[in-house]
Write a protein that holds these residues in place. Structure first.
Motif, PDB file in Angstrom:
ATOM      1  N   LEU A 198     -10.955   7.924  12.244  1.00 39.98           N
ATOM      2  CA  LEU A 198     -10.600   7.798  10.823  1.00 39.98           C
ATOM      3  C   LEU A 198     -10.181   9.154  10.248  1.00 39.98           C
ATOM      4  O   LEU A 198      -9.214   9.250   9.481  1.00 39.98           O
ATOM      5  CB  LEU A 198     -11.805   7.244  10.054  1.00 39.98           C
ATOM      6  CG  LEU A 198     -11.596   7.048   8.542  1.00 39.98           C
ATOM      7  CD1 LEU A 198     -10.472   6.055   8.288  1.00 39.98           C
ATOM      8  CD2 LEU A 198     -12.892   6.597   7.875  1.00 39.98           C
ATOM      9  N   ALA A 199     -10.872  10.212  10.637  1.00 39.71           N
ATOM     10  CA  ALA A 199     -10.521  11.543  10.151  1.00 39.71           C
ATOM     11  C   ALA A 199      -9.150  11.981  10.673  1.00 39.71           C
ATOM     12  O   ALA A 199      -8.353  12.592   9.946  1.00 39.71           O
ATOM     13  CB  ALA A 199     -11.604  12.548  10.571  1.00 39.71           C
ATOM     14  N   GLU A 200      -8.881  11.668  11.931  1.00 38.78           N
ATOM     15  CA  GLU A 200      -7.572  12.036  12.497  1.00 38.78           C
ATOM     16  C   GLU A 200      -6.440  11.298  11.778  1.00 38.78           C
ATOM     17  O   GLU A 200      -5.383  11.864  11.494  1.00 38.78           O
ATOM     18  CB  GLU A 200      -7.563  11.706  13.987  1.00 38.78           C
ATOM     19  CG  GLU A 200      -6.291  12.101  14.715  1.00 38.78           C
ATOM     20  CD  GLU A 200      -6.096  13.603  14.696  1.00 38.78           C
ATOM     21  OE1 GLU A 200      -4.894  14.033  14.764  1.00 38.78           O
ATOM     22  OE2 GLU A 200      -7.081  14.359  14.609  1.00 38.78           O
ATOM     23  N   ALA A 201      -6.649  10.023  11.442  1.00 37.43           N
ATOM     24  CA  ALA A 201      -5.628   9.257  10.721  1.00 37.43           C
ATOM     25  C   ALA A 201      -5.407   9.815   9.325  1.00 37.43           C
ATOM     26  O   ALA A 201      -4.261   9.886   8.827  1.00 37.43           O
ATOM     27  CB  ALA A 201      -6.044   7.790  10.660  1.00 37.43           C
ATOM     28  N   ALA A 202      -6.474  10.240   8.667  1.00 38.03           N
ATOM     29  CA  ALA A 202      -6.353  10.812   7.319  1.00 38.03           C
ATOM     30  C   ALA A 202      -5.597  12.133   7.363  1.00 38.03           C
ATOM     31  O   ALA A 202      -4.754  12.412   6.496  1.00 38.03           O
ATOM     32  CB  ALA A 202      -7.737  10.994   6.707  1.00 38.03           C
ATOM     33  N   ARG A 203      -5.896  12.957   8.384  1.00 39.75           N
ATOM     34  CA  ARG A 203      -5.170  14.222   8.498  1.00 39.75           C
ATOM     35  C   ARG A 203      -3.684  13.984   8.837  1.00 39.75           C
ATOM     36  O   ARG A 203      -2.804  14.706   8.355  1.00 39.75           O
ATOM     37  CB  ARG A 203      -5.831  15.095   9.564  1.00 39.75           C
ATOM     38  CG  ARG A 203      -7.097  15.770   9.075  1.00 39.75           C
ATOM     39  CD  ARG A 203      -7.560  16.832  10.060  1.00 39.75           C
ATOM     40  NE  ARG A 203      -8.045  16.227  11.298  1.00 39.75           N
ATOM     41  CZ  ARG A 203      -9.313  15.886  11.534  1.00 39.75           C
ATOM     42  NH1 ARG A 203     -10.240  16.081  10.594  1.00 39.75           N
ATOM     43  NH2 ARG A 203      -9.675  15.372  12.689  1.00 39.75           N
ATOM     44  N   ALA A 204      -3.376  12.957   9.640  1.00 37.17           N
ATOM     45  CA  ALA A 204      -1.991  12.636   9.977  1.00 37.17           C
ATOM     46  C   ALA A 204      -1.219  12.173   8.748  1.00 37.17           C
ATOM     47  O   ALA A 204      -0.045  12.519   8.546  1.00 37.17           O
ATOM     48  CB  ALA A 204      -1.946  11.557  11.066  1.00 37.17           C
ATOM     49  N   ARG A 205      -1.907  11.382   7.912  1.00 40.94           N
ATOM     50  CA  ARG A 205      -1.241  10.948   6.674  1.00 40.94           C
ATOM     51  C   ARG A 205      -0.948  12.143   5.780  1.00 40.94           C
ATOM     52  O   ARG A 205       0.108  12.236   5.167  1.00 40.94           O
ATOM     53  CB  ARG A 205      -2.112   9.941   5.954  1.00 40.94           C
ATOM     54  CG  ARG A 205      -1.544   9.457   4.620  1.00 40.94           C
ATOM     55  CD  ARG A 205      -2.330   8.284   4.063  1.00 40.94           C
ATOM     56  NE  ARG A 205      -1.774   7.875   2.785  1.00 40.94           N
ATOM     57  CZ  ARG A 205      -2.182   8.320   1.610  1.00 40.94           C
ATOM     58  NH1 ARG A 205      -3.183   9.195   1.553  1.00 40.94           N
ATOM     59  NH2 ARG A 205      -1.616   7.904   0.490  1.00 40.94           N
ATOM     60  N   LEU A 206      -1.889  13.067   5.702  1.00 42.54           N
ATOM     61  CA  LEU A 206      -1.686  14.258   4.882  1.00 42.54           C
ATOM     62  C   LEU A 206      -0.542  15.108   5.449  1.00 42.54           C
ATOM     63  O   LEU A 206       0.291  15.640   4.700  1.00 42.54           O
ATOM     64  CB  LEU A 206      -2.984  15.067   4.822  1.00 42.54           C
ATOM     65  CG  LEU A 206      -3.011  16.228   3.822  1.00 42.54           C
ATOM     66  CD1 LEU A 206      -2.844  15.706   2.400  1.00 42.54           C
ATOM     67  CD2 LEU A 206      -4.294  17.026   3.966  1.00 42.54           C
ATOM     68  N   ALA A 207      -0.474  15.203   6.778  1.00 31.38           N
ATOM     69  CA  ALA A 207       0.597  15.984   7.411  1.00 31.38           C
ATOM     70  C   ALA A 207       1.960  15.332   7.188  1.00 31.38           C
ATOM     71  O   ALA A 207       2.990  16.026   7.079  1.00 31.38           O
ATOM     72  CB  ALA A 207       0.325  16.134   8.901  1.00 31.38           C
ATOM     73  N   SER A 208       1.992  13.993   7.115  1.00 29.56           N
ATOM     74  CA  SER A 208       3.274  13.314   6.894  1.00 29.56           C
ATOM     75  C   SER A 208       3.864  13.611   5.520  1.00 29.56           C
ATOM     76  O   SER A 208       5.058  13.434   5.290  1.00 29.56           O
ATOM     77  CB  SER A 208       3.095  11.797   7.057  1.00 29.56           C
ATOM     78  OG  SER A 208       2.320  11.266   5.977  1.00 29.56           O
ATOM     79  N   LEU A 209       3.011  14.085   4.617  1.00 27.81           N
ATOM     80  CA  LEU A 209       3.503  14.458   3.293  1.00 27.81           C
ATOM     81  C   LEU A 209       4.027  15.893   3.270  1.00 27.81           C
ATOM     82  O   LEU A 209       4.440  16.383   2.214  1.00 27.81           O
ATOM     83  CB  LEU A 209       2.370  14.302   2.262  1.00 27.81           C
ATOM     84  CG  LEU A 209       1.807  12.891   2.113  1.00 27.81           C
ATOM     85  CD1 LEU A 209       0.674  12.879   1.097  1.00 27.81           C
ATOM     86  CD2 LEU A 209       2.908  11.924   1.686  1.00 27.81           C
ATOM     87  N   GLN A 210       3.970  16.566   4.449  1.00 23.11           N
ATOM     88  CA  GLN A 210       4.521  17.916   4.618  1.00 23.11           C
ATOM     89  C   GLN A 210       3.888  18.905   3.651  1.00 23.11           C
ATOM     90  O   GLN A 210       4.562  19.624   2.915  1.00 23.11           O
ATOM     91  CB  GLN A 210       6.046  17.920   4.458  1.00 23.11           C
ATOM     92  CG  GLN A 210       6.768  17.241   5.607  1.00 23.11           C
ATOM     93  CD  GLN A 210       8.277  17.431   5.542  1.00 23.11           C
ATOM     94  OE1 GLN A 210       8.840  17.613   4.454  1.00 23.11           O
ATOM     95  NE2 GLN A 210       8.921  17.376   6.696  1.00 23.11           N
TER      96      GLN A 210
END
Length: 440
Positions: free
Chosen positions: A140-152
């Motif tokens: 879950l933490a990895e998915a949250a960080r990936a979503r944040l990274a997708s926002l650049q």
């Protein structure tokens, strides 16, 4: 404009216009060849030049325009929505450097994504005793960080973000306004690097074979009088404009001094290919009318003859001759259109003279000679049943002016005339009738 006529001496027609003089030494040797007297050559300003071999000044010139290098443009468009709190660059035309702040924005989407990351990381810590729960919390933490990274936002969880210039350049468009809301993907700035620019030149279809990628060119613009900028052809576009029959050619130029601005008009001189000797003709000697290309050869003693030629490449003042004329021939370069027109006229007249004579209906009658005038005669005649004519007085054309020599008004005559078309009646024979009086 009147009836055909010639005269052995200068005269005027019935409208007061001078007859055109034709001299014996101007007779053509054959159809199309013209002989011109020295006096007339001087009056017309006839000049000739010699066909010789040389190097053609074949510089190709085209019009173009300065444009932005499409590969050096960037758009600042954040992937999250939010509000603009502060503009650091607020004017079109400002120069920016890579990494320079452009604006500061606040985004609830970033705040939400940051909270998700923090919650997921706490769950990982809290579930340390349970391996399965810890693994699920880690995913879950990895998915949250990936979503944040997708926002650049480079892993930052802060809802307030500063956007920076991605490259050096000049602000061409600014859509951002302080205090305004923006949506995800909306373009806020357009920046272009103008240290290199393009010049797009339009080359006509017939000249495309003379331009190649990599060729050097010289570019001049009105804003820099007397300066010639060196560049190279970077690309020849694969399409042709059907309206202008031209193809765009891209020239790449260094513009670190900032002298060239997009939208400027430019003149492009394409360097000629390898210099080689070829048979050259002065451009002023060539006569073109859409159907033929001819020159007038000077044969000597005032004689000129039209000569069809085949033309190759064209320069500023000379053209290449591929066929039709030889080295050393002399051609007319001045007043050649006048001589060519007379040549065509004489050729046409010569062709008419070779045509077989045409038979016209002929009629014989009696009448009275009334009077003669330029090219014609007035006669009174008897009724002519074949034409349905009653007795009357009318005008006829004369085949020869000598037919009425010695005739006085009122002289009884017998004459023949030909019907050569509507309204054209030509007297071909006149005989005096002896022993009769006027009013037969």
């Amino acid at each position: 404009m009147g009836l055909p006529d010639t005269s052995p001496v200068p005269k005027k027609d019935s409208m007061g216009m001078d007859y055109i003089p034709v001299y014996a030494d101007e007779a053509s040797d054959d159809a199309g060849t013209v002989r011109v007297s020295p006096a007339r050559m001087q009056t017309l300003g006839v000049r000739t030049a010699t066909v010789a071999r040389g190097t053609l000044d074949a510089v190709l010139r085209a019009s173009g325009r300065v444009e932005i290098d499409e590969r050096a443009q960037v758009v600042v468009a954040p992937r999250f929505e939010g509000w603009i709190e502060r503009l650091h660059v607020s004017a079109v035309g400002d120069v920016v450097r890579r990494g320079q702040p452009l604006l500061t924005a606040w985004s609830p989407a970033l705040q939400s994504a940051g909270e998700e990351v923090r919650i997921a990381e706490r769950l990982v810590t809290a579930s340390a005793a349970d391996p399965e729960a810890r693994a699920a919390a880690a995913r879950l933490a990895e998915a949250a960080r990936a979503r944040l990274a997708s926002l650049q936002v480079a892993g930052q969880a802060a809802p307030r973000q500063t956007l920076h210039a991605p490259a050096d350049g000049i602000v061409l468009e600014r859509m951002a306004t302080q205090g305004a809301r923006f949506m995800a993907g909306e373009a806020l700035f357009r920046i272009a690097d103008l240290s290199r620019v393009w010049v797009i030149a339009d080359v006509f279809e017939r000249d495309l074979g003379r331009v190649q990628v990599g060729d050097r060119v010289a570019v001049s613009v009105d804003a820099l009088p007397g300066q010639r900028l060196e560049g190279r052809i970077g690309y020849v576009y694969p399409t042709l404009d059907a309206g202008t029959r031209s193809t765009p050619v891209r020239i790449e130029l260094d513009n670190r001094a900032g002298q060239l601005r997009p939208g400027m008009f430019a003149t492009v001189d394409f360097a000629p290919g390898a210099a080689r000797e070829r048979l050259l003709l002065p451009a002023s000697a060539l006569i073109e009318d859409g159907e033929r290309q001819v020159v007038l050869r000077a044969l000597g003693e005032g004689r000129f003859q039209p000569q069809p030629v085949r033309i190759g490449e064209r320069g500023r003042e000379q053209v290449e001759v591929l066929d039709g004329i030889a080295e050393g021939d002399r051609v007319v370069v001045s007043a050649n259109f006048l001589i060519d027109s007379e040549s065509q006229l004489r050729a046409a007249l010569a062709g008419m003279g070779d045509a077989p004579p045409q038979d016209y209906p002929s009629h014989d009658t009696r009448g009275v000679f009334e009077e003669a005038f330029d090219g014609g005669v007035s006669l009174s005649h008897d009724a002519i049943p074949a034409l349905g004519w009653p007795e009357m007085t009318m005008d006829f054309s004369l085949a020869e002016p000598a037919l009425v020599e010695g005739l006085a008004p009122g002289t009884p005559i017998r004459f023949s005339f030909e019907d050569r078309g509507p309204g054209e009646y030509v007297v071909t024979r006149i005989e005096r009738v002896e022993g009769e009086h006027a009013g037969h």
